[in-house]
Design a protein around this motif. Structure first.
Motif, short mmCIF file in Angstrom:
data_model
loop_
_atom_site.label_atom_id
_atom_site.label_comp_id
_atom_site.label_asym_id
_atom_site.label_seq_id
_atom_site.Cartn_x
_atom_site.Cartn_y
_atom_site.Cartn_z
N ILE A 37 -2.62 56.60 8.96
CA ILE A 37 -4.06 57.58 9.28
C ILE A 37 -5.15 57.51 8.73
O ILE A 37 -5.47 56.40 8.60
CB ILE A 37 -3.61 58.13 7.40
N ILE A 39 -8.50 57.39 8.66
CA ILE A 39 -9.40 57.40 7.37
C ILE A 39 -10.68 56.78 7.41
O ILE A 39 -12.02 57.34 7.70
CB ILE A 39 -9.01 56.43 5.73
N LEU A 151 -1.01 52.94 5.95
CA LEU A 151 -2.90 54.11 5.46
C LEU A 151 -2.89 52.76 4.73
O LEU A 151 -4.51 53.33 4.17
CB LEU A 151 -2.18 55.27 4.22
N VAL A 155 -7.74 52.56 4.31
CA VAL A 155 -8.54 53.54 3.22
C VAL A 155 -9.87 51.69 3.11
O VAL A 155 -10.36 51.80 3.47
CB VAL A 155 -7.72 52.90 2.03
N ALA A 156 -8.51 50.38 3.23
CA ALA A 156 -9.52 49.46 3.77
C ALA A 156 -10.58 48.76 4.77
O ALA A 156 -11.08 48.38 4.16
CB ALA A 156 -8.87 47.87 3.24
N VAL A 157 -10.31 49.11 5.72
CA VAL A 157 -10.99 49.17 6.50
C VAL A 157 -11.97 50.25 6.52
O VAL A 157 -13.28 49.47 7.22
CB VAL A 157 -9.88 49.51 8.21
N HIS A 158 -11.81 51.30 6.02
CA HIS A 158 -12.81 52.75 5.81
C HIS A 158 -13.38 51.78 4.81
O HIS A 158 -15.20 51.80 5.41
CB HIS A 158 -12.32 53.71 5.48
N LEU A 159 -13.07 51.37 3.54
CA LEU A 159 -14.20 50.49 2.83
C LEU A 159 -15.31 49.51 2.86
O LEU A 159 -16.63 49.23 3.12
CB LEU A 159 -13.30 49.75 1.69
N PHE A 273 -17.74 59.90 5.96
CA PHE A 273 -15.90 59.87 4.92
C PHE A 273 -15.83 61.06 3.99
O PHE A 273 -14.28 61.79 4.73
CB PHE A 273 -16.00 59.13 3.96
N LEU A 277 -13.50 63.91 6.20
CA LEU A 277 -11.85 64.28 5.29
C LEU A 277 -11.84 65.29 5.63
O LEU A 277 -10.69 66.10 5.42
CB LEU A 277 -12.80 63.64 3.53
N PHE A 280 -9.57 66.10 7.82
CA PHE A 280 -8.19 65.98 7.37
C PHE A 280 -7.33 67.15 6.40
O PHE A 280 -6.65 67.15 6.65
CB PHE A 280 -8.69 64.54 5.98
#
Lengths: 342, 250, 611
Positions: A37, A39, A151, A155-159, A273, A277, A280
């Motif tokens: 997913i 993000i 997932l 999210v970690a990569v997004h951050l 983001f 979303l 999304f």
């Protein structure tokens, strides 16, 4: 509220909706092929837009350094798991030589005088290769992990990417030049040239994607991977290849969306983001599986957003994101039977 | 390694967790031959094929087409000319028959050999039914047609070694006969075949050489024509004991 | 769930420490901390405690239950804002003003609101596949964040201030040192109740959610309910943390309830080790301290202000999930060798009540013209069969004949396209496998489905799920021990009965495949069935084990059990069963006594094949 305002809001909604549709398609694609997913889709959008802004103002885009860094990291990961001399050679070429060559080229060019088309190409050339690199470094080593783990990694990569974005672009936002300044009159309605560019670009991109998946061997290979991963492997379509290709496409879509959206709204390092979303919400309307439903959902999200910004502008994001609840409720009513999560 | 063997497997072992499903299996497939591995359910036949193909981690040595693969890896084996038609067929259900076939030639196409149209014609002559239905979705076909498509798809890669896992599984007798006719035809065209089957009679009829796998190990091997009459083969299938052998050999 | 992850712990080995001792030392250190540490560290520990409370909920949700939420910060916000508004707003109507008169009342109010929201959110997302829940919570987390920031009466982005302190027995907790004890009482209470819960009947059901849902449903566990339970518990933990936060800060604004903080909570659970309750403490500690330190140091390194710690956190998460998916706790636990506490089985516990067995010869299961189509494929065609009490029926046929599909129709995993399945005269086609389990049908699986990290005893005890009734709250506060002793005793009896006594406390995953199959039989027996469906029970068994299994099945049969068995080992089948049904191409091709079947030409043809 008169017809003119409705038409104007509708125009806004459809324009934004077209961009959300692109993002939604990329999200559905990435999920179908890799089960990730995605993000960080929004970060590709923001990095594309801000790279363009840097090019317009004649600055050396700092994303090039990210590309160099990403390349070195990818090369290191490749080096640790090398299977042959040939693959290391290719890795050196793409992950080290290419970023350095690009950096050298940009150093030599006088950026402020470039035509728009060249800027678009440069922005793509800088940001897009980071898509496959990201897949190689973050996702390929855990390609078989459960969706949930993928997932969380996503999210970690997004951050991390948001943090890096702040580091290289700073907290200030930018807006880029529209691709067209023209205004067209249609009855009492004024249609901006950029609006038409956005719509045309979205349609062209969607058609191009359709042709890619329907007509080309690589497009079919991606579809095959999405339909039956084991079957695809037996044809020699490796999940790693499919993953890199998918992330490449997602990055192209992300960057192009960024270029399209940046003349409409000011983009900050973390704007991607929220925009992503909304793509999304559209993708979820499509159940992360159906492309036409997702595109339709995107237009709906765009319209909902523009009309609610007129009625209750402070709550427009609340309204858009709360839409997800009835959508999920509808989806949950149409599914039953206990199944094992993979 | 002798020159006329396409595949030579030595001491292959596969473990699921702590349980060893296949231990110390050695077998060879001669060039242009049909070799069959027969054995009851759960003997480790599918596991053996998967390990040779690189779908499962294994220990032992797999030598294919003259060079040894330390760690077999699916994509590499496909490039080198090994193809597996799995027990589950693994077709691309929502794609057309033609697209399914086309993807069979993916690696070949990628390495610059653009002869997929000719190959497809050959496949169509072998399976005229597929040509009739080439625009139909693979998921809508019957069991027999699916098996034909799975074999056809594998042939699109022009394999040196074709591995078939239970090609007769769940098919009606008439279609089973058709499938075995095609297997024999493929050998005439020079494809080496490793055939895993539960249908021992049909397999032994068509094969040149056979291995009997039981409880993860090779129990017997020999010329197929010899094993065909071996009472122990029959026993290991039905567990009937000697009293029914008479009946079976008729 | 045990604090110790060393599985091969030699019980009573002298070099290992008693768990009570280690816990005692930990509690003493915890109690002494504010007395010896400087103010700054006490404050830090308060925040570690608050985060640990939230992370603990996520351990239950993500690590144990395999679900996840990025929106826990929003639940924290619900708790914080509820108390902040109720205790500071003027001119509230009478009953609200009454609730607002004491923080303890507002805690209850916050918990009620949170539970309501969680139930609504859970009921729309929990039925969908796993990734919809986190996506839903993500969107919902953002919505709530914007709501907090845009609501006039909640103070907008400026927030609410002037929140009164909490008072305990008339004593106001105004400074960090005093509040410390309140925070950590909450954390410890949550920690021990969670641990207790996991070590109970409901807990075993919860632990089966990750990777064992199909099995749990066939053992009569309501998995949707179990998912809802952990989702609500996790939300309540977060809400309590929000309440504590509001009264510690005496001020709330939307910032600490945003999505990024929600993601941080999840990171704590994952970094600490999402499978163990202690992982929450470790993760909360590591992330909170690291964040503090990085926020000091990174702006100096990069020369500008900003939340650069997220870069490190993001990279750290990717590495943890790629390299050490169990988090840090197993590494830490490895340093302190704690003796593993073994479960005790009380042989004197009252046996569980048994259902009366149906009389010998009564038809237990009857399939009538069952047909199942998948698209164009007919997997089962007009299949009929019946099993009587005190009879063993074998269903055989070559691979791909449709036996497994038939099995699924009988056990409620799948629904026939047409035809009916009667269990003791009652139609059960289309009913869920959970309902069918409740009627007295119990099964094993062709591909063994058990929880490899749980002991043999606990795995078997899942079978007795429907024979107990104590819920979540009694389990959390250990008011279920009587019932638990009876369940474990029953499980132990069944483990002994199938001959796995020596492995009672071994991890199920460490058993050989054949033993795992036997374990499944014990689990099935534990539900007090009158019909056993066994899917290839003898596969992978050695000769001796097969003989023992046959012996066991004969004994069950003589006690009046009806048994339906799918099996490939013909030696085993032919010497054991009363009747045989043979399938090929989804249809019945023969039925009769074993001897008849063995000489039936159609059967021989089906097995050996014909050309």
């Amino acid at each position: 509220m008169d017809a003119e305002i409705i038409a104007m809001l509708g125009q806004d909604g459809v324009t934004n909706g077209a961009i959300y549709a692109l993002l939604a398609l990329a999200l559905v694609l990435v999920f179908a092929v890799t089960r990730v997913i995605f993000i960080p889709q929004g970060e590709f959008l923001a990095w594309g837009a801000l790279t363009m802004a840097a090019l317009e103002s004649g600055h050396f885009p700092a994303t090039v350094w990210l590309l160099v860094g990403c390349g070195v990291l990818t090369l290191a990961v490749d080096g640790f798991s090398a299977t042959g001399r040939r693959s290391i050679g290719r890795s050196l070429l793409w992950n080290l030589a290419y970023p350095l060559a690009l950096a050298g080229l940009l150093w030599g060019l006088s950026l402020a005088e470039l035509p728009t088309a060249a800027r678009v190409l440069i922005a793509l050339a800088i940001v897009v290769p980071m898509g496959p690199m990201l897949y190689r470094v973050a996702f390929q080593p855990v390609a078989e992990a459960p969706v949930l783990v993928l997932l969380i990694i996503s999210v970690a990569v997004h951050l991390a990417m948001v943090g890096l974005g702040l580091l290289i672009f700073g907290p200030e936002g930018s807006r880029t030049q529209p691709f067209s300044e023209a205004q067209f009159e249609l009855g009492s309605l004024m249609i901006g040239g950029h609006t038409l560019v956005v719509l045309a670009a979205s349609v062209v991109l969607i058609v191009a994607l359709y042709l890619f998946f329907d007509r080309t061997l690589y497009g079919k290979a991606l579809r095959a991977t999405a339909i039956n991963r084991n079957g695809a492997r037996l044809m020699g379509i490796s999940p790693a290849l499919a993953g890199r290709l998918t992330f490449f496409l997602a990055a192209v879509i992300g960057v192009l969306s960024g270029l399209l959206v940046a003349p409409i709204t000011t983009i900050y390092y973390d704007s991607g983001f929220l925009i992503g979303l909304k793509g999304f919400v559209a993708a979820i309307i499509g159940g992360l599986a159906s492309y036409p439903l997702a595109a339709g959902g995107a237009i709906l999200v765009g319209l909902l957003e523009s009309f609610s910004s007129f009625w209750a502008s402070a709550f427009k994001d609340v309204i858009v994101f709360t839409l997800i609840i009835p959508v999920l409720m509808w989806r949950s009513l149409t599914s039953h039977h206990v199944e094992e999560e993979e | 390694m002798s020159n006329n063997n396409v595949l030579e497997v030595k001491n292959l072992s596969v473990a699921y967790g702590k349980v060893e499903a296949v231990s110390g299996v050695s077998l060879a497939v001669g060039e242009g031959k049909i070799v069959t591995v027969i054995g009851p359910n759960g003997a480790g036949k599918t596991t053996t094929l998967s390990a040779i193909m690189g779908l499962l981690p294994s220990r032992g040595e797999v030598a294919f087409d003259g060079s040894i693969e330390q760690v077999p890896e699916v994509e590499r084996m496909v490039v080198r000319g090994m193809n597996l038609v799995p027990e589950k067929r693994e077709l691309f259900g929502s794609m057309s028959i033609e697209d399914n076939l086309l993807l069979g030639a993916f690696q070949r196409h990628r390495s610059g050999k653009r002869d997929h149209l000719e190959t497809m014609e050959e496949v169509y002559t072998l399976f005229p039914r597929l040509k009739e239905r080439r625009l139909q979705q693979a998921g809508t076909m019957s069991g027999g047609e699916r098996q034909m498509l799975a074999v056809g798809r594998a042939l699109m890669a022009r394999p040196k070694l074709l591995m078939l896992d239970e090609p007769s599984l769940g098919l009606a007798p008439l279609i089973v006969r058709e499938i075995f006719r095609i297997i024999a035809e493929l050998r005439r065209r020079g494809v080496s075949i490793l055939l895993v089957e539960q249908n021992a009679r049909a397999a032994l009829q068509v094969a040149d050489y056979a291995y009997v796998l039981e409880n993860g190990g090779i129990k017997m091997h020999g010329e197929a024509s010899t094993l065909r009459d071996d009472p122990r083969v029959i026993e290991s299938y039905l567990g009937l004991g000697s009293k029914h052998q008479e009946l079976l050999s008729t | 769930m045990n604090a110790n992850t060393q599985t091969r712990a030699a019980p009573g080995a002298p070099s290992r420490l008693s768990p009570k001792l280690v816990l005692g030392v930990f509690l003493v250190l915890l109690a002494a901390a504010p007395l010896v540490l400087p103010e700054f560290y006490v404050t830090l520990l308060n925040y570690v405690g608050l985060s640990a409370l939230v992370a603990l909920g996520l351990v239950l949700l993500t690590g144990v239950g395999g679900l996840t939420s990025f929106g826990q910060a929003a639940f924290v916000g619900l708790g914080g804002y509820t108390t902040a508004w109720l205790t500071t707003a003027q001119d509230l109507p009478g009953w609200l003003a009454f609730i607002g008169s004491s923080p303890w009342f507002t805690l209850v109010a916050g918990l009620v609101i949170t539970a309501t929201v969680a139930v609504i959110l859970g009921s729309v997302t929990l039925k969908l596949s796993g990734h919809f829940l986190p996506l839903g919570t993500m969107a919902w987390g953002i919505s709530l964040y914007f709501l907090f920031g845009n609501m006039e009466f909640l103070g907008g982005h400026g927030g609410l201030s002037g929140i009164p302190p909490v008072s305990l027995f008339g004593y106001e907790l105004v400074n960090n040192g005093q509040f410390y004890y309140l925070v950590w009482c909450f954390v410890l209470a949550a920690l021990f109740t969670t641990r207790n819960l996991l070590d109970s009947r409901e807990g075993r059901a919860i632990r089966a959610l990750k990777g064992g849902m199909v099995m749990a449903e066939s053992m009569g566990v309501d998995t949707s309910r179990a998912r809802m339970v952990i989702f609500v518990i996790a939300a309540l933990h977060a809400c309590a943390a929000g309440w504590l936060y509001a009264h510690l800060q005496r001020f709330v604004n939307p910032t600490p309830f945003g999505l990024h903080i929600g993601i941080e909570y999840l990171f704590m659970a994952v970094v600490g080790g999402a499978g163990q309750v202690w992982g929450a403490l470790v993760g909360a500690g590591v992330i909170t301290v690291l964040k503090q330190w990085l926020q000091d140091i990174l702006p100096k390194v990069f020369g500008s202000a900003g939340n650069f710690e997220v870069i490190i956190f993001g990279v750290m998460m990717v590495i943890v999930l790629q390299r050490a998916r169990d988090g840090l706790w197993p590494l830490i636990a490895g340093l302190v060798p704690v003796r593993e506490a073994q479960k005790t089985i009380d042989p004197a516990a009252t046996p569980l009540v048994k259902k009366p067995q149906p009389p010998m010869g009564e038809t237990i299961l009857e399939a009538k013209d069952v047909t199942r189509k998948f698209g164009g494929l007919v997997a089962n065609n007009n299949m009929s069969l019946s099993v009587k009490a005190g009879e063993i029926l074998a269903l055989i046929g070559p691979n791909g004949a449709g036996k497994s599909t038939m099995f699924n129709q009988l056990s409620g995993v799948d629904t026939p396209t047409s035809g009916d399945v009667l269990f003791r005269g009652k139609s059960v086609a289309g009913h869920s496998s959970r309902e069918i389990a409740g009627l007295g049908m119990s099964r094993t699986f062709q591909h063994v489905r058990l929880l490899p990290k749980m002991t043999v005893l606990e795995n078997v005890a899942i079978g007795a799920h429907r024979r107990g009734s104590k819920g979540v709250l009694p389990a959390a506060w250990r008011l279920d021990r009587d019932e638990e002793a009876r369940l474990l005793r029953e499980a132990a009896v069944q483990v002994e009965r199938v001959g796995l006594k020596d492995f009672m406390f071994a991890e199920a995953g460490s058993l050989a495949l054949g033993q795992q199959r036997i374990l499944e039989i014990a689990r099935a027996l534990c539900s007090d069935p009158c019909l056993l469906l066994l899917d290839e029970p003898a596969a992978g068994l050695r000769l001796k084990e097969k003989q023992a299994l046959a012996e066991l099945l004969r004994r069950l049969k003589s006690e009046g059990m009806a048994v339906l068995i799918v099996e490939h080992d013909m030696d085993f089948v032919m010497s054991l069963v009363d009747r045989v049904v043979v399938m090929e191409f989804g249809e019945k091709i023969a039925e009769g006594l074993p001897a008849e079947i063995q000489s039936n030409p159609a059967v021989l043809e089906a097995y050996l094949g014909g050309v």
